[in-house]
Each structure stands twice: as C-alpha cells, then as structure tokens.
Design a protein around this motif. Structure first.
Motif: not given
Length: 277
Positions: A2-3, A5, A10, A12, A54, A60
């Motif tokens: 879901q994500r 870094e 961060v 999504d 993404p 995001s």
C-alpha cells in the motif's frame, strides 16, 4: 503493498492483479494520480500481470517536499527504483504517461537492468523533445511550461473559483468529466498544486539530468489528438533507442491515453511485455 518510503517521504501505491504475475509499474503524469490507470489496470490483471501504480512525488500526501530541486528527474526516477526495492523486485515492465513517461525514459536510460520493457505513452524521448522545440511547432505547444515557471501566479489562477480554470483546461483537452473532477479535487489538497507544478519548475535543472540512449525493448504510443506533443518529436524518438523499438499511433485520441484508449493501450502493453519473455 500500500505504500513505500524513501528518504523520509511516504508514497501511496495501488498494488493489483495476481501477486505472482509479471510486474508492471504504472506512472501517471500531471495533474493525474494512480487512478489514471483505473480503466487499464483490470485489463492488465486479466492478462496475468501484476500492477504497481504509485501516486508519485508531489501527489502522495506524505511526499510533498518544498522547492523545485526535490522534483528533478534524478529524484523522481529514484522513487521508482525505491518502489522496486520495497516490492522486492529486481526489475519490472515500466509504463509511463505524460511526466510518468519522462520518468520511464529515464529509467530505461539510467537503470536498464531494472526495466524489462519500457512503454512511453504520449511523451517522446526528452532529447527528441528538446530538438523539436527548436525545429518545429513543439516550442509553441510547450509554451505552458514557461508559464508555469512564474512563482505563485499559476497556483492563484488554477485555484480560482474552486479550481474552475483547471477544470476548464482539463475538460477542453478532452479529459472525461469524472477524471476532471477527481484530479481537480486532488490538486486542492494542501500543497498538492505547488508540488505538481514543481515538476515543471525543475525543468531548468535538466542539464544535469541528461537522458541518453535507451537499450531496453521500447514501445512508444502517441495520439494524433494530443495538443501538447507533436509529431516531430515523436518521429525523432527512434533515434534515441538502440534496442527493439515500436511506434504505435492512435488516431484522433487526445493526450489522455490511459483514460481514453484503455483497451487498445492495454492490448499493446500486454503484447509488449511478452516480447521480453
């Protein structure tokens, strides 16, 4: 997934399709988000492909750094490498539209070992665009890029009247109404519009981020109804690809290929991914 870094940011991610399918990274452009591929992704899933889409840097909510340097092509391309690392993938098929297409070209030139196949929707190779700006009507088509360099004013104009100007701009370019409303709402989030425009404001820094020849199998899909990107750069793109290359022209389709030509584009992508088998 879901994500992921990178450097404290961060991102999504929409992760869909069979988990053991051939991975395809889907990269959106301006002012889209990962939902640009909502009509394409299920068709790719049906062909046995896994998709990772993404919301890119600036889109995001957890990845909206200030300034223009964080939006250099090297940085936004590094985000895709970080996505692959986070997903445990050595490589993937990369599909990009608009700004996502430029990231795809950079991935193919700078990280060919991570790219199984490259598909660029709408956007020609950046070197071909640079030449076409000086030798064709591409300079006029790209005039908005210069307008976006002005501080603050573009944000004020595009935000006015709850996004009325941006809404009219997108609708007049042929984007479907549901997508228009979705993207306008995204651009009204705190910091979103300035972050999205920062991609354009980082263009003057591009001399440090030259995209060279692409060696991976490449599919370029361009549409004749695209008012932003002309035929000159499209036809010159093959000069910047040394690997297998194919140009597919969609007649009469506006710039928004993922939204308006999802079925045909999905067919092309599926066939292209199989060339790497």
């Amino acid at each position: 997934m879901q994500r992921f870094e990178r450097d404290g940011l961060v991102f999504d991610v929409r992760d869909g399709g069979p988990p053991d399918g051939e991975p395809v990274v889907l990269l959106h452009g301006f002012p889209q988000d990962s939902s640009a591929f909502d009509r394409m992704a299920p068709l790719l899933h049906g062909a046995g492909l896994r998709t990772l889409a993404p919301d890119q840097r600036g889109y995001s909510p957890g990845a909206r750094p200030s300034g223009r340097s964080p939006y250099r092509l090297r940085e936004v391309t590094g985000d895709v490498v970080a996505l692959l690392d986070a997903a445990g993938l050595g490589s993937a098929h990369v599909v990009g539209h608009d700004w996502g297409g430029l990231v795809a070209w950079a991935m193919g030139a700078w990280h060919p070992e991570r790219v199984r196949t490259l598909t660029a929707l709408s956007v020609p190779h950046p070197a071909a665009i640079g030449r076409a700006v000086l030798t064709s009507d591409q300079g006029l088509r790209s005039a908005y890029v210069a307008a976006f360099q002005v501080p603050v004013l573009p944000e004020l104009l595009l935000r006015a009247g709850n996004g009325r100007a941006l809404r009219q701009l997108l609708a007049s370019s042929g984007l479907p109404g549901d997508a228009v409303e979705r993207y306008v709402a995204r651009m009204r989030e705190p910091g979103a519009l300035s972050s999205a425009l920062a991609w354009y404001r980082a263009v003057p820094l591009a001399a440090r981020d030259r995209v060279g020849t692409v060696t991976v199998p490449t599919l370029h899909v361009w549409s004749t109804g695209d008012v932003a990107l002309g035929r000159a750069a499209t036809e010159a793109t093959r000069d910047h690809v040394s690997g297998p290359y194919r140009l597919e022209v969609l007649e009469g389709v506006p710039h928004w290929i993922p939204e308006l030509a999802a079925e045909r584009t999905a067919e092309l992508v599926v066939a292209h991914t199989r060339t790497a088998a």
